[in-house]
Structures are given as C-alpha cells and as structure tokens.
Design a protein around this motif. Structure first.
Motif, PDB file in Angstrom:
ATOM      1  N   ASP A  18       0.842  -1.214   0.000  1.00 24.18           N
ATOM      2  CA  ASP A  18       0.000   0.000   0.000  1.00 24.18           C
ATOM      3  C   ASP A  18       0.872   1.258   0.000  1.00 24.18           C
ATOM      4  O   ASP A  18       0.625   2.207  -0.742  1.00 24.18           O
ATOM      5  N   LYS A  19       1.898   1.244   0.846  1.00 31.55           N
ATOM      6  CA  LYS A  19       2.776   2.424   0.947  1.00 31.55           C
ATOM      7  C   LYS A  19       3.524   2.660  -0.360  1.00 31.55           C
ATOM      8  O   LYS A  19       3.643   3.790  -0.833  1.00 31.55           O
ATOM      9  N   ARG A 127      -3.525  -9.599  13.997  1.00 37.10           N
ATOM     10  CA  ARG A 127      -3.916  -8.776  12.836  1.00 37.10           C
ATOM     11  C   ARG A 127      -5.441  -8.691  12.711  1.00 37.10           C
ATOM     12  O   ARG A 127      -6.148  -9.666  12.909  1.00 37.10           O
ATOM     13  N   THR A 128      -5.926  -7.508  12.375  1.00 33.31           N
ATOM     14  CA  THR A 128      -7.297  -7.384  11.882  1.00 33.31           C
ATOM     15  C   THR A 128      -7.195  -6.785  10.475  1.00 33.31           C
ATOM     16  O   THR A 128      -6.195  -6.125  10.153  1.00 33.31           O
ATOM     17  N   VAL A 129      -8.212  -7.058   9.662  1.00 38.60           N
ATOM     18  CA  VAL A 129      -8.217  -6.490   8.301  1.00 38.60           C
ATOM     19  C   VAL A 129      -9.596  -5.931   8.018  1.00 38.60           C
ATOM     20  O   VAL A 129     -10.593  -6.394   8.566  1.00 38.60           O
ATOM     21  N   CYS A 130      -9.643  -4.934   7.146  1.00 41.60           N
ATOM     22  CA  CYS A 130     -10.926  -4.360   6.740  1.00 41.60           C
ATOM     23  C   CYS A 130     -11.622  -5.349   5.811  1.00 41.60           C
ATOM     24  O   CYS A 130     -11.027  -5.799   4.837  1.00 41.60           O
ATOM     25  N   GLU A 131     -12.872  -5.680   6.130  1.00 43.43           N
ATOM     26  CA  GLU A 131     -13.547  -6.648   5.250  1.00 43.43           C
ATOM     27  C   GLU A 131     -13.935  -6.000   3.924  1.00 43.43           C
ATOM     28  O   GLU A 131     -14.240  -6.697   2.973  1.00 43.43           O
ATOM     29  N   GLN A 134      -9.676  -4.396   2.643  1.00 45.15           N
ATOM     30  CA  GLN A 134      -8.599  -5.370   2.955  1.00 45.15           C
ATOM     31  C   GLN A 134      -7.365  -4.768   3.617  1.00 45.15           C
ATOM     32  O   GLN A 134      -6.351  -5.454   3.772  1.00 45.15           O
ATOM     33  N   THR A 135      -7.421  -3.494   4.001  1.00 47.15           N
ATOM     34  CA  THR A 135      -6.253  -2.905   4.669  1.00 47.15           C
ATOM     35  C   THR A 135      -5.981  -3.662   5.972  1.00 47.15           C
ATOM     36  O   THR A 135      -6.895  -3.880   6.758  1.00 47.15           O
ATOM     37  N   PRO A 136      -4.687  -4.080   6.188  1.00 47.44           N
ATOM     38  CA  PRO A 136      -4.378  -4.759   7.451  1.00 47.44           C
ATOM     39  C   PRO A 136      -4.080  -3.756   8.574  1.00 47.44           C
ATOM     40  O   PRO A 136      -3.515  -2.693   8.312  1.00 47.44           O
ATOM     41  N   LYS A 148      -9.617   3.944   6.280  1.00 51.58           N
ATOM     42  CA  LYS A 148      -9.657   4.352   4.870  1.00 51.58           C
ATOM     43  C   LYS A 148     -11.062   4.376   4.302  1.00 51.58           C
ATOM     44  O   LYS A 148     -11.404   5.283   3.557  1.00 51.58           O
ATOM     45  N   CYS A 149     -11.871   3.324   4.607  1.00 48.30           N
ATOM     46  CA  CYS A 149     -13.170   3.229   3.920  1.00 48.30           C
ATOM     47  C   CYS A 149     -14.335   3.087   4.876  1.00 48.30           C
ATOM     48  O   CYS A 149     -15.476   2.992   4.426  1.00 48.30           O
TER      49      CYS A 149
END
Ligand code: ADP
Ligand code: AMP
Length: 211
Positions: A18-19, A127-131, A134-136, A148-149
């Motif tokens: 991402d970065k 870890r958690t991720v955005c469903e 998908q950002t971790p 982010k969303c």
C-alpha cells in the motif's frame, strides 16, 4: 515498473505494498485480496479457492496464473504493478515470466521482506483487516472501523493458530524456493530487514529500489 514482493505471511507485504503503491503511483495487486473478493462475490474461482485458503494451503497454480493473466493484460497495470503475495511457487514465477515476455514486459525488481518466525506469529495472531478494502491493521480490535473506507475490521479465518502454522510451513516448502529461482535467473533479490517500524521498512524498501 513491475515489482514482486516476497516474504513469509505476516512479513508486512500488504502493508508495504500500500505504501509503495502510493509512493510510486502504481497499483498494488494482491492475489489474496482478489481471491477473497471472488469468494465474497460467490464466483466459481472464489468457491474453488475457499477450502485451500481456510486451511492456509496454496490455491492451485492454474487459478493464480489465470488471475495474473487477467491483471497483467489489463489497462490497470499499464504503468506497472506491485505484486503482493502473487508469486508463491516456482511454476507461478515461471508462468509470470512467460506471460510478461509475451507482452514485452518483465519483472523489474524483487523485494524480499525478512522477519523471524516469533514476530510473524505475533503479527498474524493479532492482525485485523478491513472486510471492505482489505487494509491490514495492528492493535485494532475486530468490530472497529477502517480508517480508509469505514468498513468493519475482522480477523481472517486463516489467522487462527493452526492455519498460521500451516502457512509458515507452506511458505518454507513451496515459496522459499522462489527466492533461489529468481537468483538463478540473474534477477537480484533485494532483501530487507522488515522487523522495524512500518515507515522505517518503507524507507528501506524505497532505498533498495533506488527510488
Ligand atoms: P503480509 O501481507 O506479509 O501477510 P501484513 O502487511 O498483512 O503482512 O502484516 C501482518 C500484520 O503485521 C498486520 O497486522 C500489520 O498491521 C502488521 N505489521 C505490518 N508491518 C509491521 C511492522 N513493520 N511492524 C509491526 N507490525 C507490522
Ligand atoms: P494472503 O492474503 O497473501 O495472505 O493470501 C491468503 C491466501 O490466499 C493464501 O494462504 C493462499 O491460500 C491464497 N493465495 C494468495 N495468493 C496466492 C498465490 N500466489 N498462490 C497460491 N495461493 C495464494
């Protein structure tokens, strides 16, 4: 520029992809994200992949090469791509090389993120991720919202202890040989010590890429 990111699960490939995507202005292509999206949409490809993913096994090379063919011939990757977790076996590396040669392209850089096993297990089990996107995340509880969303943060099914153990074993057996395969092709593998704060790892990656 086409950049392949290698490294064990939890090494920070998604985080750094991402970065680097933002920094270099080329898209991140994560086969894991593509497969999870296919699963949510209930497509044949997603359903075929589900059992492998839940166990932490690799999905068949034919499925991955199909995804890579679609993505690498799409206008989305015209300027290049950061391939996150997309090359996990020697046949995938070979197949990607052949399909890129057919369209007059090649893998330009290979980055290897290096982190020891204890740290990997710690990262994956928290870890958690955005469903949605998908950002971790680290240090964020399931059920909270994505920065982010606004999507909901969840734990991944393959971040359960047994699947983590299997994924590390699968990495050693099936993915680590890809490192030597690239070296044998005279492709330099840029190894980065990724056990450092996120921004420091990004700085090391940018430097290694000569950017
Ligand atoms: P991968 O894509 O290689 O499996 P991720 O980018 O999803 O790895 O990172 C795994 C976990 O470790 C995530 O929870 C992420 O937020 C966290 N993480 C990523 N980079 C670092 C770092 N440099 N230091 C500590 N935790 C990190
Ligand atoms: P990741 O999100 O990169 O951790 O990938 C999650 C899971 O998707 C992996 O454990 C595999 O089951 C599957 N997967 C993703 N990319 C690949 C690949 N290149 N080859 C095989 N399986 C993959």
């Amino acid at each position: 520029m086409i950049i392949v990111l290698l490294g064990p699960p939890g090494a920070g490939k998604g985080t750094q992809a991402d970065k680097l995507a933002a920094r270099l202005g080329i898209p991140k292509i994560a086969t894991g994200d593509v497969l999870r999206a296919a699963l949510r949409e209930g497509t044949k490809r997603g359903l075929e992949a589900k059992a492998y993913m839940d166990r932490g096994d690799l999905v068949p090379d034919s499925v991955i090469l199909g995804i890579l063919q679609d993505v690498m011939t799409s206008p989305v990757t015209k300027k290049g791509a950061i391939l996150d977790g997309a090359v996990r076996t020697v046949p995938q590396a070979e197949g990607l090389g052949v399909m890129l040669a057919e369209i007059g392209k090649k893998v330009d850089k290979v980055l290897l993120f290096d982190v020891d096993d204890d740290e990997l297990v710690k990262r994956l089990s928290t870890r958690t991720v955005c469903e949605g996107c998908q950002t971790p995340y680290m240090g964020r509880d399931p059920g909270t919202s994505c920065e982010k969303c606004g999507g909901k943060l969840v734990r991944r099914k393959d971040d359960e202890p047994e699947a983590i153990r299997n994924r590390l074993e699968v990495y050693r057996r099936q993915t680590a040989p890809v490192i030597d395969w690239y070296r044998d092709q005279n492709q330099k593998v840029l190894k980065i010590d990724a056990d450092a704060p996120v921004d420091e790892v990004t700085a090391r990656a940018v430097k290694a890429l000569g950017k």
